[in-house]
Design a protein around this motif. Structure first.
Motif, PDB file in Angstrom:
ATOM      1  N   ILE A 148     -56.711  41.986 -25.894  1.00  0.00           N
ATOM      2  CA  ILE A 148     -55.690  41.610 -25.195  1.00  0.00           C
ATOM      3  C   ILE A 148     -54.814  42.658 -24.799  1.00  0.00           C
ATOM      4  CG2 ILE A 148     -53.499  40.001 -25.258  1.00  0.00           C
ATOM      5  CD1 ILE A 148     -56.224  38.614 -24.911  1.00  0.00           C
ATOM      6  N   GLU A 149     -54.644  43.764 -26.020  1.00  0.00           N
ATOM      7  CA  GLU A 149     -54.046  45.070 -25.591  1.00  0.00           C
ATOM      8  C   GLU A 149     -54.362  45.897 -24.509  1.00  0.00           C
ATOM      9  OE1 GLU A 149     -54.242  46.946 -29.420  1.00  0.00           O
ATOM     10  OE2 GLU A 149     -52.445  46.240 -30.056  1.00  0.00           O
ATOM     11  N   TYR A 150     -55.748  45.814 -24.305  1.00  0.00           N
ATOM     12  CA  TYR A 150     -56.377  46.491 -22.989  1.00  0.00           C
ATOM     13  C   TYR A 150     -56.088  45.893 -21.924  1.00  0.00           C
ATOM     14  CZ  TYR A 150     -59.813  47.770 -19.638  1.00  0.00           C
ATOM     15  OH  TYR A 150     -60.409  48.164 -18.595  1.00  0.00           O
ATOM     16  N   LEU A 151     -56.177  44.333 -21.993  1.00  0.00           N
ATOM     17  CA  LEU A 151     -55.779  43.828 -20.350  1.00  0.00           C
ATOM     18  C   LEU A 151     -54.137  43.788 -20.223  1.00  0.00           C
ATOM     19  CD1 LEU A 151     -57.669  40.549 -21.247  1.00  0.00           C
ATOM     20  CD2 LEU A 151     -58.293  42.370 -19.808  1.00  0.00           C
ATOM     21  N   SER A 152     -53.196  43.612 -21.344  1.00  0.00           N
ATOM     22  CA  SER A 152     -52.045  44.020 -21.112  1.00  0.00           C
ATOM     23  C   SER A 152     -51.485  45.442 -20.598  1.00  0.00           C
ATOM     24  CB  SER A 152     -51.198  43.670 -22.514  1.00  0.00           C
ATOM     25  OG  SER A 152     -49.943  43.989 -22.328  1.00  0.00           O
ATOM     26  N   GLU A 153     -52.263  46.451 -21.113  1.00  0.00           N
ATOM     27  CA  GLU A 153     -51.960  47.783 -20.606  1.00  0.00           C
ATOM     28  C   GLU A 153     -52.339  47.893 -19.113  1.00  0.00           C
ATOM     29  OE1 GLU A 153     -54.075  50.064 -23.529  1.00  0.00           O
ATOM     30  OE2 GLU A 153     -52.882  49.966 -25.098  1.00  0.00           O
ATOM     31  N   ASN A 154     -53.507  47.213 -18.552  1.00  0.00           N
ATOM     32  CA  ASN A 154     -53.868  47.089 -17.510  1.00  0.00           C
ATOM     33  C   ASN A 154     -53.266  46.228 -16.548  1.00  0.00           C
ATOM     34  OD1 ASN A 154     -56.036  49.693 -17.269  1.00  0.00           O
ATOM     35  ND2 ASN A 154     -56.297  48.484 -19.023  1.00  0.00           N
ATOM     36  N   HIS A 155     -52.425  45.323 -16.822  1.00  0.00           N
ATOM     37  CA  HIS A 155     -51.686  44.345 -16.104  1.00  0.00           C
ATOM     38  C   HIS A 155     -52.431  43.091 -15.598  1.00  0.00           C
ATOM     39  CE1 HIS A 155     -48.220  47.111 -16.415  1.00  0.00           C
ATOM     40  NE2 HIS A 155     -48.802  48.120 -15.953  1.00  0.00           N
ATOM     41  N   ILE A 156     -53.447  42.848 -16.682  1.00  0.00           N
ATOM     42  CA  ILE A 156     -54.333  42.034 -16.328  1.00  0.00           C
ATOM     43  C   ILE A 156     -53.800  40.521 -17.276  1.00  0.00           C
ATOM     44  CG2 ILE A 156     -56.684  40.982 -16.587  1.00  0.00           C
ATOM     45  CD1 ILE A 156     -57.223  44.086 -16.052  1.00  0.00           C
ATOM     46  N   HIS A 157     -53.614  39.404 -16.921  1.00  0.00           N
ATOM     47  CA  HIS A 157     -53.310  38.274 -17.666  1.00  0.00           C
ATOM     48  C   HIS A 157     -54.416  37.748 -18.452  1.00  0.00           C
ATOM     49  CE1 HIS A 157     -49.146  38.565 -16.146  1.00  0.00           C
ATOM     50  NE2 HIS A 157     -49.775  38.578 -15.055  1.00  0.00           N
ATOM     51  N   PHE A 158     -54.307  36.947 -19.485  1.00  0.00           N
ATOM     52  CA  PHE A 158     -55.369  36.408 -20.013  1.00  0.00           C
ATOM     53  C   PHE A 158     -54.978  34.766 -20.456  1.00  0.00           C
ATOM     54  CE2 PHE A 158     -56.862  34.979 -24.467  1.00  0.00           C
ATOM     55  CZ  PHE A 158     -58.191  35.157 -24.186  1.00  0.00           C
ATOM     56  N   VAL A 159     -56.019  33.721 -20.379  1.00  0.00           N
ATOM     57  CA  VAL A 159     -55.696  32.471 -20.415  1.00  0.00           C
ATOM     58  C   VAL A 159     -56.739  31.956 -21.501  1.00  0.00           C
ATOM     59  CG1 VAL A 159     -55.510  30.179 -19.564  1.00  0.00           C
ATOM     60  CG2 VAL A 159     -54.512  32.004 -18.544  1.00  0.00           C
ATOM     61  N   SER A 160     -56.528  31.337 -22.508  1.00  0.00           N
ATOM     62  CA  SER A 160     -57.642  30.591 -23.253  1.00  0.00           C
ATOM     63  C   SER A 160     -57.089  29.076 -23.233  1.00  0.00           C
ATOM     64  CB  SER A 160     -57.519  31.144 -24.749  1.00  0.00           C
ATOM     65  OG  SER A 160     -58.306  30.248 -25.419  1.00  0.00           O
ATOM     66  N   ILE A 161     -57.842  28.370 -22.657  1.00  0.00           N
ATOM     67  CA  ILE A 161     -57.571  26.899 -22.277  1.00  0.00           C
ATOM     68  C   ILE A 161     -57.461  26.261 -23.388  1.00  0.00           C
ATOM     69  CG2 ILE A 161     -58.595  24.885 -21.239  1.00  0.00           C
ATOM     70  CD1 ILE A 161     -60.026  26.906 -19.353  1.00  0.00           C
ATOM     71  N   LEU A 162     -58.363  26.059 -24.466  1.00  0.00           N
ATOM     72  CA  LEU A 162     -58.373  25.340 -25.615  1.00  0.00           C
ATOM     73  C   LEU A 162     -57.423  25.525 -26.553  1.00  0.00           C
ATOM     74  CD1 LEU A 162     -60.160  22.659 -26.322  1.00  0.00           C
ATOM     75  CD2 LEU A 162     -61.611  24.072 -27.873  1.00  0.00           C
ATOM     76  N   ASP A 163     -56.972  27.049 -26.759  1.00  0.00           N
ATOM     77  CA  ASP A 163     -55.863  27.415 -27.635  1.00  0.00           C
ATOM     78  C   ASP A 163     -54.727  27.482 -26.978  1.00  0.00           C
ATOM     79  OD1 ASP A 163     -57.963  28.481 -29.601  1.00  0.00           O
ATOM     80  OD2 ASP A 163     -58.502  29.724 -28.180  1.00  0.00           O
ATOM     81  N   ASP A 164     -54.663  27.168 -25.588  1.00  0.00           N
ATOM     82  CA  ASP A 164     -53.309  26.871 -24.822  1.00  0.00           C
ATOM     83  C   ASP A 164     -52.391  28.136 -24.953  1.00  0.00           C
ATOM     84  OD1 ASP A 164     -51.256  25.417 -23.461  1.00  0.00           O
ATOM     85  OD2 ASP A 164     -50.284  24.994 -25.279  1.00  0.00           O
ATOM     86  N   VAL A 165     -53.179  29.460 -24.618  1.00  0.00           N
ATOM     87  CA  VAL A 165     -52.375  30.632 -24.545  1.00  0.00           C
ATOM     88  C   VAL A 165     -52.602  31.080 -23.035  1.00  0.00           C
ATOM     89  CG1 VAL A 165     -52.421  32.835 -25.503  1.00  0.00           C
ATOM     90  CG2 VAL A 165     -52.974  30.903 -26.832  1.00  0.00           C
ATOM     91  N   ASP A 166     -51.344  31.566 -22.697  1.00  0.00           N
ATOM     92  CA  ASP A 166     -51.268  32.245 -21.149  1.00  0.00           C
ATOM     93  C   ASP A 166     -50.517  33.387 -21.167  1.00  0.00           C
ATOM     94  OD1 ASP A 166     -50.963  32.953 -18.607  1.00  0.00           O
ATOM     95  OD2 ASP A 166     -50.745  31.134 -17.902  1.00  0.00           O
ATOM     96  N   THR A 167     -50.857  34.564 -21.350  1.00  0.00           N
ATOM     97  CA  THR A 167     -50.063  35.970 -21.683  1.00  0.00           C
ATOM     98  C   THR A 167     -49.232  36.174 -20.396  1.00  0.00           C
ATOM     99  OG1 THR A 167     -51.955  37.455 -20.460  1.00  0.00           O
ATOM    100  CG2 THR A 167     -51.961  37.017 -23.012  1.00  0.00           C
ATOM    101  N   SER A 168     -49.475  35.347 -19.378  1.00  0.00           N
ATOM    102  CA  SER A 168     -48.129  35.535 -18.159  1.00  0.00           C
ATOM    103  C   SER A 168     -47.025  34.961 -18.657  1.00  0.00           C
ATOM    104  CB  SER A 168     -49.005  35.182 -16.944  1.00  0.00           C
ATOM    105  OG  SER A 168     -48.942  33.731 -16.945  1.00  0.00           O
ATOM    106  N   THR A 169     -46.947  34.172 -19.740  1.00  0.00           N
ATOM    107  CA  THR A 169     -45.855  33.547 -20.189  1.00  0.00           C
ATOM    108  C   THR A 169     -45.161  34.200 -21.269  1.00  0.00           C
ATOM    109  OG1 THR A 169     -46.907  31.817 -21.473  1.00  0.00           O
ATOM    110  CG2 THR A 169     -46.799  31.039 -19.163  1.00  0.00           C
ATOM    111  N   LEU A 170     -43.886  33.811 -21.496  1.00  0.00           N
ATOM    112  CA  LEU A 170     -43.346  34.567 -22.563  1.00  0.00           C
ATOM    113  C   LEU A 170     -43.759  33.779 -23.976  1.00  0.00           C
ATOM    114  CD1 LEU A 170     -40.912  36.105 -23.708  1.00  0.00           C
ATOM    115  CD2 LEU A 170     -39.304  34.168 -23.592  1.00  0.00           C
ATOM    116  N   GLU A 171     -44.290  32.719 -24.021  1.00  0.00           N
ATOM    117  CA  GLU A 171     -44.771  32.159 -25.155  1.00  0.00           C
ATOM    118  C   GLU A 171     -46.016  32.826 -25.535  1.00  0.00           C
ATOM    119  OE1 GLU A 171     -43.999  30.061 -22.675  1.00  0.00           O
ATOM    120  OE2 GLU A 171     -42.298  28.927 -23.231  1.00  0.00           O
TER     121      GLU A 171
END
Length: 180
Positions: free
Chosen positions: A76-99
């Motif tokens: 996730i740090e690698y993706l964030s540093e490269n301005h790439i978002h990450f979504v995990s459906i079942l875990d209900d996580v989307d790094t493009s949101t504040l949550e």
């Protein structure tokens, strides 16, 4: 670009659940790993090299992409540093949101805490063993075996294989003693 990634695991060996869950995200490309191997993740490596700024990686759940908390945090740090978002459906996580960002900040802190706990326990255990007179590392070979191996070597009557067989001293250990 929205990119999906799937990897077989015990409850979804043929990827059906994952592919069905990815469908509503309208992934433009889905990388489907063929094996659950920790080492050989050809499609994962292929996906990472293809990612570009602004892309979004979507997975069914964390385990599909990471094998440990540390691995997930690093990814996730690698993706964030490269301005790439990450979504995990079942875990209900989307790094493009504040949550989603807050969630991973918390996970990073927990990962650091976990590392600190392991480190402190290891140091305490080593200190306790030291107080009891135990030393870490590989057991030392008895001196007589070392002397015997060196004598055999200097006599030039034996091959290295014969010396290691007779004394139990490895070739590397023998050479280390010869260097000293």
């Amino acid at each position: 670009m929205i990119i999906g990634y799937t990897r077989p695991y015990s409850d979804d060996e043929n990827l059906d659940k994952q592919l069905q869950a990815l469908h509503p995200y309208k992934c433009e490309k889905i990388y489907q790993e063929k094996t659950n191997s920790l080492k050989k993740r050809v499609k994962f490596d292929e996906m990472l090299t293809s990612l570009q700024e602004g892309d979004t990686v979507v997975v069914y759940k964390f385990y599909c992409i990471a094998d440990s908390t540390r691995h997930l945090i690093e990814l996730i740090e690698y993706l964030s540093e490269n301005h790439i978002h990450f979504v995990s459906i079942l875990d209900d996580v989307d790094t493009s949101t504040l949550e989603g960002k807050t969630f991973f900040d918390t996970i990073k802190r927990i990962g650091q805490f976990q590392h600190d706990v392991i480190s402190e326990r290891t140091k305490a255990g080593l200190e306790e063993a030291k107080l009891k007179g135990k030393s870490g590392g590989r057991p030392k070979k008895p001196d007589y075996n070392v002397h015997r191996a060196l004598d055999m070597y200097w006599s030039k009557k034996y091959t290295i294989a014969q010396i290691t067989e007779a004394t139990g001293i490895s070739k590397t250990t023998l050479y280390r003693y010869l260097d000293n």
